[in-house]
Design an enzyme around this catalytic site. Structure first.
Site, mmCIF file in Angstrom:
data_model
loop_
_atom_site.group_PDB
_atom_site.id
_atom_site.type_symbol
_atom_site.label_atom_id
_atom_site.label_comp_id
_atom_site.label_asym_id
_atom_site.label_seq_id
_atom_site.Cartn_x
_atom_site.Cartn_y
_atom_site.Cartn_z
ATOM 1 N N ASP A 82 33.971 38.099 42.277
ATOM 2 C CA ASP A 82 33.458 36.859 41.694
ATOM 3 C C ASP A 82 34.149 35.648 42.303
ATOM 4 O O ASP A 82 35.221 35.755 42.881
ATOM 5 C CB ASP A 82 33.675 36.861 40.177
ATOM 6 N N ASP A 100 44.618 39.091 47.345
ATOM 7 C CA ASP A 100 44.045 37.884 46.735
ATOM 8 C C ASP A 100 45.010 36.718 46.894
ATOM 9 O O ASP A 100 45.137 35.885 46.004
ATOM 10 C CB ASP A 100 43.748 38.162 45.245
ATOM 11 N N ASP A 121 38.340 33.254 48.315
ATOM 12 C CA ASP A 121 38.923 33.776 47.069
ATOM 13 C C ASP A 121 37.802 34.448 46.288
ATOM 14 O O ASP A 121 37.052 33.784 45.622
ATOM 15 C CB ASP A 121 39.533 32.608 46.290
ATOM 16 N N GLU A 125 37.372 38.220 37.734
ATOM 17 C CA GLU A 125 38.801 37.884 37.742
ATOM 18 C C GLU A 125 39.012 36.427 37.389
ATOM 19 O O GLU A 125 39.950 36.065 36.685
ATOM 20 C CB GLU A 125 39.397 38.171 39.129
ATOM 21 N N GLU A 126 38.106 35.576 37.892
ATOM 22 C CA GLU A 126 38.299 34.132 37.743
ATOM 23 C C GLU A 126 38.192 33.660 36.295
ATOM 24 O O GLU A 126 38.624 32.565 35.965
ATOM 25 C CB GLU A 126 37.272 33.364 38.604
ATOM 26 N N HIS A 131 38.599 41.098 44.062
ATOM 27 C CA HIS A 131 37.547 40.726 43.104
ATOM 28 C C HIS A 131 36.378 40.063 43.820
ATOM 29 O O HIS A 131 36.568 39.330 44.790
ATOM 30 C CB HIS A 131 38.096 39.852 41.972
ATOM 31 N N HIS A 165 38.882 27.434 45.127
ATOM 32 C CA HIS A 165 38.146 26.763 44.047
ATOM 33 C C HIS A 165 37.701 25.363 44.463
ATOM 34 O O HIS A 165 37.417 24.531 43.615
ATOM 35 C CB HIS A 165 38.968 26.666 42.750
HETATM 36 ZN ZN ZN Z 1 41.264 35.274 43.485
#
Ligand code: ZN
Length: 407
Positions: free
Chosen positions: A80, A198, A141, A175-176, A78, A380
């Site tokens: 994003d 991921d 990520d 995805e997030e 992903h 994150h």
């Molecule tokens: Zn991820």
């Protein structure tokens, strides 16, 4: 040839922070910038069927190098990044041949990667560690996964002697914010199975996730002027409070569970005398026990409502299901990931995911999809990091999986 690190450093500088307030797909324009860049790069590499659809999903094919009929397999990442942390002006820093000391991030000296707190980092002395500069996340990520897949594709189109069947690549938005699988066209992707890249440390292989539902419990009371309420007012807040207080705690709340334990988690409250809604997350690795948790929540809510005299309503929303239910029917998919890792000299680390992935949804949409490592650490967070060595291993894994599936 572009190294996987070059690609990674380029991708993380594009702001692709997802926004769950936005109704569009992708939720933010930056994601489209990266998705379109990927289209250009994949076409430049000479891949086939490079497409971007109206929702921004990018797909491409690395053509087979053998005539034998082997299944098409997919690799998905992903583009994003998490809405929880800024992704604007990410300044990646490569700490080449890192010596093992704490890493102070220059734009905010309070942001320090402490070796003592981070065994995964401590294990990478001598590697080229990549961090952000202290004000943003890094975006490993999942741009680590994106870079690894594109780098592997480049390797494969330049090394036609590597035997493999058709490989399908997929790059997805959002995805997030839990929407990554929403518009994924499994039929058009046309693969027998896929792997999301991921995951974290080298060796990670994830094929079990929670089964998850969300319930909104609404208590409906009756409001009047409080000065003249005697015998008339029915306070929904009080029913909700009683309900929340009785929810199971020890061994069934997020703060008291780990491993294979599920939980019941009230996480949002909208309260007024007239109507009070409690949003509750239900999680369990066993879908039957998820239903038991739902039944328990409804029983407790009805009891509280009866005692206070409110009505109560339930809205249950299915979130995702444990992908293992699907993957157990396709044991090859996980077995071949183990085999590919063994050949790379990597010991697989298999742990249940206490959450969901796009793979959980995709598996139930007909595309069995476990998750494998991409070298993401502290995701994150401003302290997010990866390493050149991790990125290279992830790219190697893609190549090796392609090989294993062709045998
Ligand atoms: Zn991820």
């Amino acid at each position: 040839m572009n190294t996987v690190l070059d690609r990674f450093l380029r991708y993380v500088q594009i702001d692709t922070r997802a926004d769950d307030e936005s109704a569009s797909c992708p939720s933010t324009p930056g994601q489209l910038v990266l998705l379109r860049l990927l289209v250009d790069e994949l076409r430049e590499l000479g891949l086939e069927d490079v497409t971007i659809d109206g929702n921004g999903y990018v797909m491409a094919t690395v053509p087979a190098t053998i005539d034998r009929d082997v299944p098409a397999i997919g690799f998905i990442a992903h583009v994003d990044t998490s809405p929880e942390m800024s992704g604007t002006d990410v300044k990646p820093i490569v700490h080449a041949k890192w010596g093992g000391g704490d890493i102070v991030l220059p734009d905010d000296p309070t942001a320090v990667l402490r070796v003592a707190d981070d065994p995964a980092l401590a294990a990478q002395v001598g590697h080229d560690i990549v961090t952000a500069s202290g004000l943003t996340l890094l975006g490993a990520d999942d741009k680590a996964g994106v870079a690894a897949i594109v780098a592997a594709a480049e390797y494969l189109v330049r090394h036609l002697d590597v035997p493999h069947g058709p490989l399908r690549l997929g790059f997805t938005p959002d995805e997030e914010i839990g929407r990554g699988a929403n518009h994924f066209d499994v039929a058009r992707f046309g693969a027998a199975c896929a792997y999301t890249l991921d995951g974290g440390s080298v060796g990670e292989l994830e094929f079990e996730s929670f089964s998850a539902d969300a319930v909104r419990v609404s208590f409906l009371g009756f409001n009047t002027h409080p000065g003249y309420a005697k015998g008339r007012m029915v306070n929904a807040i009080k029913a909700a409070a009683r309900f929340i207080d009785r929810l199971p705690g020890e061994g069934m709340s997020p703060e008291t569970t780990d491993g294979y334990q599920g939980y019941v988690h009230p996480y949002q409250l909208e309260a007024s005398v007239d109507r009070t809604s409690v949003r509750v997350l239900l999680r369990d690795f066993d879908t039957a026990q998820l239903r038991d948790k739902q039944a328990a929540v409804e029983r407790l809510a009805r009891e509280a409502a009866a005692e206070i005299g409110t009505r109560v309503e339930f809205e249950v929303q299915e979130s995702y299901r444990n992908m293992r239910e699907v993957l157990d029917r396709h044991p090859d998919v996980v077995e071949k990931a183990r085999a590919a890792m063994r050949r790379l000299g990597v010991t697989s680390i298999e742990r249940p995911i206490r959450g969901g992935t796009d793979g959980s949804r995709l598996s139930f949409m007909g595309l069995p999809t476990p998750n494998v490592f991409a070298g993401e650490h502290n995701f994150h967070s401003r302290l997010e990091w990866t390493s050149r060595q991790d990125l290279e291993k992830a790219a190697d894994l893609v190549v090796e999986l392609a090989r294993v599936w062709a045998e």
